[in-house]
Design an enzyme around this catalytic site. Structure first.
Site, short mmCIF file in Angstrom:
data_model
loop_
_atom_site.label_atom_id
_atom_site.label_comp_id
_atom_site.label_asym_id
_atom_site.label_seq_id
_atom_site.Cartn_x
_atom_site.Cartn_y
_atom_site.Cartn_z
N CYS A 47 9.12 -4.91 -9.57
CA CYS A 47 10.27 -4.75 -8.68
C CYS A 47 11.58 -4.91 -9.44
O CYS A 47 12.01 -6.03 -9.73
CB CYS A 47 10.17 -5.76 -7.54
SG CYS A 47 11.61 -5.74 -6.46
N CYS A 101 14.32 -6.81 -7.61
CA CYS A 101 14.13 -8.27 -7.59
C CYS A 101 14.42 -8.88 -8.97
O CYS A 101 15.01 -9.95 -9.06
CB CYS A 101 12.69 -8.63 -7.22
SG CYS A 101 11.96 -7.63 -5.94
N ASP A 102 13.97 -8.24 -10.04
CA ASP A 102 13.98 -8.88 -11.36
C ASP A 102 14.93 -8.24 -12.38
O ASP A 102 15.11 -8.79 -13.47
CB ASP A 102 12.56 -8.87 -11.96
CG ASP A 102 11.58 -9.59 -11.06
OD1 ASP A 102 11.99 -10.56 -10.41
OD2 ASP A 102 10.41 -9.17 -10.99
#
Ligand code: NAP
Length: 305
Positions: free
Chosen positions: A132, A135-136
């Site tokens: 992701c 997200c990261d």
């Protein structure tokens, strides 16, 4: 006893919540570990009708949830581990809580990202490996990253990462992408994204700090060790159906088999969205199936299946 329990809070679950709530069925929505579902890990959604300039995935899901709540849907959270059919109702078992009893159920639990079948993937998740970018990606500012895959997710991940990483390489196992033309064009026009077609990822190399290199192989069989900081796997999805195995009929990939719309083989259990759709898997098709499940459930409760 609940009349309607909806498991999952992505576009399918929330649309069925809006429809069943408006039909005065007082649905209870059980949200899982990722409220709002996969759209909360994307950026701008450009193909949700009605938004000329696209809409942020998180905002869309928050608004959908507020709308469902406003018309009377109730929300709870927890991981469902099993559904059992009892005499005239279903027992929905939760991981750390008492079971919920329900007359009818809509399963809208979506799908989760697949990972490459390489040793240590689970161990390296969060230590150089991710599924992701939204997200990261933040952790890879000015760093070297690789994205694996050739579908829309891979294009989206590469585009997103190109805004922060110093270098993005997109590795695809074939010589053609399966992503939509518009997404491909954007990636091909992005000078920061380098593409390696017909290339396989054979091995991940890690030390105490996490992943530091991968070994790739081209069509000619030549192997190369490639140093990197982050590896993003975007190779498709797997439906979240473990908790209905043995009760609801699934296909060989684990997708719920639906018939005559959103009916499953178990009367009273309906399925909608990515959990039963391996073909279209779009936010808008999931929402449509959520609507269909709600209308079919309403007929079922009234006794007209
Ligand atoms: P996908 O379309 O199934 O693509 C998966 C990609 O991963 C394919 O290119 C596949 O290669 C590759 N792959 C699969 N297993 C692999 C392996 N073991 N090793 C190397 N490569 C592997 O999945 P997706 O990209 O997650 O998209 C899923 C659905 O969501 C699609 O319907 C897509 O349109 C939709 N989606 C839409 C958007 C958007 O519109 N904004 C964004 C993301 C996703 P092959 O091509 O060789 O099979």
């Amino acid at each position: 006893m609940e009349k309607v329990v909806i498991i999952g809070s992505g576009p399918a679950g929330l649309t069925s919540a809006i429809y069943t709530a408006r039909a005065a069925l007082g649905p209870l929505v059980v949200e899982g570990v990722q409220p709002g579902g996969q759209l909360t890990t994307t950026t701008v959604i450009e193909n949700w009708p009605g938004f000329e300039d696209g809409i942020d995935g998180n905002k869309l899901m928050q608004d959908m949830r507020k709308q469902a709540e406003k018309v009377g849907a109730r929300f709870d959270s927890g991981t469902i581990v099993k559904i059992e059919k009892k005499d005239g109702h279903f027992e929905i078992q939760r991981e750390y809580d008492t079971p919920i009893l329900a007359q009818t159920v809509i399963v809208a639990t979506g799908a989760k990202a697949l990972t490459l079948p390489l040793p240590n993937v689970a161990k390296l998740m969060g230590y150089g490996v991710s599924t992701c970018a939204v997200c990261d990606g933040f952790f890879y500012k000015n760093k070297v990253v690789v994205v694996v895959g050739g579908g829309d997710s891979a294009m989206e991940e590469a585009m997103y990462l190109s805004k922060m990483a110093s270098q993005v390489t997109l590795i695809h196992r074939r010589d053609k992408f399966r992503a939509s033309k518009s997404m491909q064009e954007r990636v091909l026009a992005n000078p920061k994204i380098k593409i390696l077609y017909s290339t396989e990822l054979l091995e991940m190399k890690a030390n105490d700090q996490g992943l530091y290199a991968i070994v790739i192989q081209n069509l000619a069989g030549e192997k190369t060790e490639m140093p990197l900081d982050g590896l993003f796997m975007a190779i498709g999805h797997q439906p979240n159906t473990d908790f209905v195995k043995g009760l609801v009929e699934l296909d060989d990939k684990g997708y719920i088999l639906t018939n005559n719309g959103t009916h499953t083989n178990v009367p009273g259990i309906f399925a909608a969205g990515d959990v039963e759709d391996k073909l279209y898997r779009q936010a808008v098709t999931a929402a449509g199936r959520g609507c269909q499940a709600a209308l079919q459930l309403e007929k079922y409760i009234e006794g007209h299946v």
